[in-house]
Enzyme design. Structure first.
Site, PDB file in Angstrom:
ATOM      1  N   GLU A   1      12.472  30.613 -21.185  1.00 11.75           N
ATOM      2  CA  GLU A   1      13.920  30.390 -21.289  1.00 11.75           C
ATOM      3  C   GLU A   1      14.397  29.180 -20.490  1.00 11.75           C
ATOM      4  O   GLU A   1      15.309  28.478 -20.904  1.00 11.75           O
ATOM      5  CB  GLU A   1      14.689  31.644 -20.847  1.00 11.75           C
TER       6      GLU A   1
ATOM      7  N   GLU B   1      10.083  40.111 -23.286  1.00 11.26           N
ATOM      8  CA  GLU B   1      10.947  41.182 -22.764  1.00 11.26           C
ATOM      9  C   GLU B   1      10.793  42.467 -23.580  1.00 11.26           C
ATOM     10  O   GLU B   1      10.891  43.563 -23.036  1.00 11.26           O
ATOM     11  CB  GLU B   1      12.404  40.705 -22.753  1.00 11.26           C
TER      12      GLU B   1
ATOM     13  N   ALA C   1      14.260  35.372 -28.613  1.00  4.95           N
ATOM     14  CA  ALA C   1      15.538  35.563 -29.296  1.00  4.95           C
ATOM     15  C   ALA C   1      15.652  34.491 -30.371  1.00  4.95           C
ATOM     16  O   ALA C   1      14.949  33.476 -30.316  1.00  4.95           O
ATOM     17  CB  ALA C   1      16.669  35.420 -28.285  1.00  4.95           C
TER      18      ALA C   1
ATOM     19  N   GLY D   1      12.483  36.619 -25.250  1.00  5.51           N
ATOM     20  CA  GLY D   1      12.864  37.963 -25.662  1.00  5.51           C
ATOM     21  C   GLY D   1      11.660  38.754 -26.153  1.00  5.51           C
ATOM     22  O   GLY D   1      11.620  39.985 -26.028  1.00  5.51           O
TER      23      GLY D   1
HETATM   24  N1  3HC Z   1      14.468  30.970 -32.666  1.00  7.73           N
HETATM   25  C1  3HC Z   1      14.692  30.360 -33.841  1.00  7.73           C
HETATM   26  N2  3HC Z   1      13.814  29.535 -34.435  1.00  7.73           N
HETATM   27  C2  3HC Z   1      12.653  29.327 -33.812  1.00  7.73           C
HETATM   28  C3  3HC Z   1      12.339  29.930 -32.581  1.00  7.73           C
HETATM   29  C4  3HC Z   1      13.297  30.803 -32.002  1.00  7.73           C
HETATM   30  N3  3HC Z   1      13.081  31.433 -30.853  1.00  7.73           N
HETATM   31  N4  3HC Z   1      11.106  29.531 -32.212  1.00  7.73           N
HETATM   32  C5  3HC Z   1      10.659  28.714 -33.170  1.00  7.73           C
HETATM   33  N5  3HC Z   1      11.587  28.586 -34.141  1.00  7.73           N
HETATM   34  C6  3HC Z   1      11.474  27.806 -35.379  1.00  7.73           C
HETATM   35  C7  3HC Z   1      11.318  26.326 -35.108  1.00  7.73           C
HETATM   36  O1  3HC Z   1      12.577  25.708 -34.981  1.00  7.73           O
HETATM   37  C8  3HC Z   1      10.560  25.860 -36.327  1.00  7.73           C
HETATM   38  O2  3HC Z   1      11.492  25.725 -37.373  1.00  7.73           O
HETATM   39  P1  3HC Z   1      11.298  24.577 -38.489  1.00  7.73           P
HETATM   40  O3  3HC Z   1       9.991  24.851 -39.142  1.00  7.73           O
HETATM   41  O4  3HC Z   1      12.485  24.740 -39.354  1.00  7.73           O
HETATM   42  O5  3HC Z   1      11.301  23.270 -37.720  1.00  7.73           O
HETATM   43  C9  3HC Z   1       9.660  27.046 -36.653  1.00  7.73           C
HETATM   44  O6  3HC Z   1      10.243  28.180 -35.996  1.00  7.73           O
HETATM   45  C10 3HC Z   1       8.233  26.891 -36.178  1.00  7.73           C
HETATM   46  O7  3HC Z   1       8.263  26.516 -34.821  1.00  7.73           O
HETATM   47  P2  3HC Z   1       7.293  25.388 -34.231  1.00  7.73           P
HETATM   48  O8  3HC Z   1       7.310  24.192 -35.108  1.00  7.73           O
HETATM   49  O9  3HC Z   1       7.658  25.217 -32.809  1.00  7.73           O
HETATM   50  O10 3HC Z   1       5.885  26.116 -34.411  1.00  7.73           O
HETATM   51  P3  3HC Z   1       4.632  26.151 -33.464  1.00  7.73           P
HETATM   52  O11 3HC Z   1       3.652  27.008 -34.156  1.00  7.73           O
HETATM   53  O12 3HC Z   1       4.264  24.776 -33.040  1.00  7.73           O
HETATM   54  O13 3HC Z   1       5.120  26.910 -32.108  1.00  7.73           O
HETATM   55  C11 3HC Z   1       6.168  28.633 -30.817  1.00  7.73           C
HETATM   56  C12 3HC Z   1       5.474  28.253 -32.142  1.00  7.73           C
HETATM   57  C13 3HC Z   1       5.170  28.509 -29.656  1.00  7.73           C
HETATM   58  C14 3HC Z   1       6.647  30.044 -30.927  1.00  7.73           C
HETATM   59  C15 3HC Z   1       7.346  27.658 -30.554  1.00  7.73           C
HETATM   60  O14 3HC Z   1       8.147  27.618 -31.712  1.00  7.73           O
HETATM   61  C16 3HC Z   1       8.238  28.017 -29.405  1.00  7.73           C
HETATM   62  O15 3HC Z   1       7.916  27.729 -28.272  1.00  7.73           O
HETATM   63  N6  3HC Z   1       9.402  28.644 -29.704  1.00  7.73           N
HETATM   64  C17 3HC Z   1      10.423  28.887 -28.721  1.00  7.73           C
HETATM   65  C18 3HC Z   1      10.090  30.060 -27.845  1.00  7.73           C
HETATM   66  C19 3HC Z   1      11.226  30.326 -26.919  1.00  7.73           C
HETATM   67  O16 3HC Z   1      11.774  29.445 -26.290  1.00  7.73           O
HETATM   68  N7  3HC Z   1      11.581  31.607 -26.787  1.00  7.73           N
HETATM   69  C20 3HC Z   1      12.628  31.990 -25.921  1.00  7.73           C
HETATM   70  C21 3HC Z   1      13.914  31.991 -26.673  1.00  7.73           C
HETATM   71  S1  3HC Z   1      15.283  32.311 -25.631  1.00  7.73           S
HETATM   72  C22 3HC Z   1      15.270  33.984 -25.409  1.00  7.73           C
HETATM   73  O17 3HC Z   1      14.377  34.632 -25.864  1.00  7.73           O
HETATM   74  C23 3HC Z   1      16.417  34.545 -24.640  1.00  7.73           C
HETATM   75  C24 3HC Z   1      16.178  35.976 -24.269  1.00  7.73           C
HETATM   76  O18 3HC Z   1      15.717  36.031 -22.933  1.00  7.73           O
HETATM   77  C25 3HC Z   1      17.440  36.803 -24.366  1.00  7.73           C
END
Ligand code: 3HC
Length: 678
Positions: free
Chosen positions: A125, A105, A63, A102
């Protein structure tokens, strides 16, 4: 805004493509595009199957976290996914990169999942203080079983595609370079067959047959999840998948998710997610600053610190030349590194070949000349300005021009160290935390003359060696130890005033730290730096040493220790402290745990505010990153500065005033203003 979702027709297959850099987060436009695309497929009789894939570096990584806490704009993710799963035309997820949260999912709502071997899938998450909120906790166990789902949902670590295939999360692996074509062929092969839906799966019955798996799993994770709300909610949700109908289970998931989303832990952990990424950026260093290639590293000192630092580079495939003064110290250091790697291999986290590969990159030496062609040299020698200056002046002589010279000092003045060289622009602090091969934090100390390319290179390198970096200006103790000294001052003062030393430790444990200051003293050894004269007692530590209480090493320090190293408070120590306090003319009184907590933590926040005021940290969130990664500040509070905001900066000011402790002008100003540091 351009539509991030486009569709392409390949015969009777509709390929739905997301292009939403950098990570294809499932923001509103993506969700709307996906829903429309499914409707397009369903409404077109020429289309018999659907493939969903992403452009760029990754499949949907979750998400869009930046939307959290804002008013929701439909369609929401659950309804989008339900529409996808309800289709009776097969829908195939074609996965590369990281299908996370997400994104995973989405894959679960598709009828089939194909992935390239390098892909990873996971539900991280919990790392944001949440559980999956688009039926992930309900579809996953129905597809792969509760036992396989628990580590994914509760632990949050992604798994490689091959493992995902083994547990039934991925149907088949496809060619690394032919994802789309292979996914289309796979989709065509499924046309005309009844579609399998994860929501209708029955693998979750393993948790019904053996309901103990949930308690067993919780017990196995006890240490890791202590204090965190989300992992327990995640276990509850997976358990519900075996107890309730799918519709009821989804309702239960939503309840748990909403509670977490509106709580402070998730707010703190989302703050930390962005804080960690912000900390790697230096505001006045241009993003496109050319980097200095780091192909070979030198480390001076093969002790605990030097060895730990070295292992970071070896593990990342970067050759290291390690220098010591004497052969036996060099041999000892090298064999400790090997042993550490072999222990990791024994635990199955490394292969024997990887151990040899890492050790093969190490060159031990007794000669400075062997450091000549290093691109970066880090010294980890004794903490004395004179010694450091000698080392830097020698390095300046022998190491090639343009190489970075770094000090691992934890409190000495980097600018003064730099004066020992003719290249102060190439001098920087790289403060690792012990054990340096384990602890995540790297405090990068920016000297007055440190060049932009040196800083940019070190920040980039920190990621390569798996560290979380934050920049500090030059001040005694930098960000971390400077704030720690304020806590330690109060801890010492509190026991002089009559607080039980075990209450001081327990207050910090209850707050979520892994250890308190007196436990830490026992672990490190109370006699470190002791003058060895039992008749000369000027501190409590010296009084303990005089009573031969040296710490865990001889079974008694502040605490008495049994064979299993369990601690018991000691009446003898309480008396030693009381006697010492009496000698110093300090009256002892009973001190409550609330007072202890406030006096330990508020002065740290105040020092953090001073660090910000002086420009020694770029932003308050960098301070949080330092304390979470270097000192075990509990992640679920968001770090000292974020935590202070959640309890109210005015509360902190009032507390400091109550105890007649200093309040910085900056803290006062922020408390009176927005109540926020940035
Ligand atoms: N939402 C918004 N922005 C995000 C994001 C997300 N889910 N994931 C990454 N970004 C942004 C980062 O903030 C970063 O922004 P910046 O360049 O302005 O600092 C940019 O994308 C690149 O991210 P990374 O520097 O972390 O890049 P990497 O290549 O090192 O890693 C990744 C990529 C493995 C995808 C890592 O970003 C990550 O782990 N992201 C989070 C994944 C996550 O937690 N997903 C679950 C979200 S909650 C959800 O999905 C709820 C659902 O169940 C309803």
């Amino acid at each position: 805004m351009t539509n991030p979702i486009r569709t392409e027709r390949h015969d009777n297959v509709l390929v739905v493509i997301s292009d939403n850099p950098p990570v294809n987060a499932l923001g509103q436009a993506v969700r709307a595009g996906l829903k429309n695309a499914i409707e397009e497929a369903l409404g077109d009789s020429a289309i018999e199957a659907v493939v969903i894939r992403c452009d760029g570096q990754t499949f949907f990584a979750g998400a869009d976290i930046t939307e959290f806490g804002k008013p929701p704009v439909g369609p929401n993710l659950p309804e989008t996914l339900d529409a996808m799963e309800a289709s009776d035309k097969p829908v195939v997820a074609a996965i590369h990169g990281t299908a996370l949260g997400g994104g995973c999912e989405v894959a679960l709502a598709c009828h089939y999942r194909v992935a390239v071997p390098s892909a990873k899938l996971g539900l991280p998450e919990v790392k944001l203080g949440l559980i999956p909120g688009a039926a992930g906790t309900q579809r996953m166990p129905r597809l792969v079983g509760a036992e396989a789902a628990l580590p994914l949902v509760v632990g949050g670590n992604p798994i490689p595609a091959k493992k995902a295939e083994a547990i039934g999360l991925v149907d088949t692996l496809v060619g690394e370079d032919s994802l789309e074509a292979d996914a289309i062929a796979f989709a065509k092969s499924k046309i005309g067959q009844p579609v399998p839906r994860a929501s209708e799966g029955t693998a979750n019955e393993d948790g019904v047959r053996d309901p103990d798996i949930f308690d067993r799993f919780r017990a196995s994770q006890a240490r890791r999840i202590r204090g965190f709300d989300a992992p327990n909610a995640a276990i509850e949700a997976v358990k519900a998948a075996g107890q309730l109908s799918y519709a009821e289970g989804v309702k239960k998931e939503r309840e748990l998710f909403t509670k977490l989303m509106t709580g402070t832990q998730s707010a703190a952990m989302r703050h930390y997610f962005f804080a960690e990424r912000a900390a790697n950026k230096i505001d006045d260093v241009p993003r496109d600053t050319p980097l200095i290639p780091i192909k070979k590293v030198g480390v001076i000192g093969a002790g605990t610190m030097g060895g730990g630092i070295t292992m970071n580079f070896l593990s990342a495939g970067i050759p290291v030349t390690i220098l010591e003064m004497a052969q036996d110290a060099l041999d000892r250091g090298t064999s400790v590194m090997r042993k550490n790697y072999e222990n990791t291999a024994r635990k199955g986290r490394m292969s024997d070949a990887q151990v040899e590969q890492a050790m093969g990159l190490l060159t031990p030496t007794l000669s400075y000349d062997d450091l000549a062609d290093c691109d970066l040299v880090i010294e980890a020698v004794y903490e004395s300005m004179d010694v450091k200056k000698q080392v830097f002046s020698k390095l300046d002589e022998v190491v090639k021009e343009g190489a970075i010279l770094a000090s691992n000092t934890s409190y000495l003045d980097i600018d003064e160290i730099a004066t020992a060289t003719k290249r102060p622009g190439y001098v920087v602090g790289m403060h690792f935390f012990s054990p340096a091969n384990v602890m995540k934090l790297l405090e990068v100390v920016r000297g007055e003359k440190t060049r932009d390319d040196v800083l940019a290179t070190v920040m980039k390198l920190s990621k390569k060696i798996g560290k979380v970096a934050a920049v500090s200006g030059v001040c005694p103790g930098f960000i971390g130890n400077r704030m720690l000294s304020k806590r330690q001052e109060q801890a010492n003062e509190l026991i002089m005033e009559g607080a039980n030393y075990w209450d001081v430790d327990d207050v910090l444990l209850e707050f979520g730290f892994p250890m308190g200051p007196f436990q830490m003293g026992d672990l490190a050894g109370i006699d470190i730096g002791w003058h060895r004269d039992p008749t000369k007692v000027t501190t409590i530590r010296e009084a303990l040493c005089a009573a031969e209480r040296f710490g865990q090493k001889n079974g008694k320090g502040f605490y008495d220790y049994d064979e299993a190293r369990n601690r018991t408070p000691s009446d003898e120590v309480k008396q030693i402290i009381a006697d010492f306090a009496a000698r110093e003319g300090k009256e002892q009184r009973e001190i409550s745990k609330d007072e202890i907590r406030e006096r330990l933590l508020y002065p740290m926040v105040n020092e953090g505010a001073k660090i910000l005021e002086e420009g020694m940290a770029q932003r308050a969130s960098d301070i949080d990153v330092v304390w979470i990664n270097g000192y075990g500040w509990p992640l679920y509070t968001g770090g000292p500065m974020f935590w202070a905001q959640t309890i109210g900066l005015d509360t902190v000011v009032a507390g400091l005033e109550k105890y007649e402790l200093p309040v910085s002008a900056h803290l006062r100003e922020k408390a009176r203003g927005t109540g926020k540091f940035d």
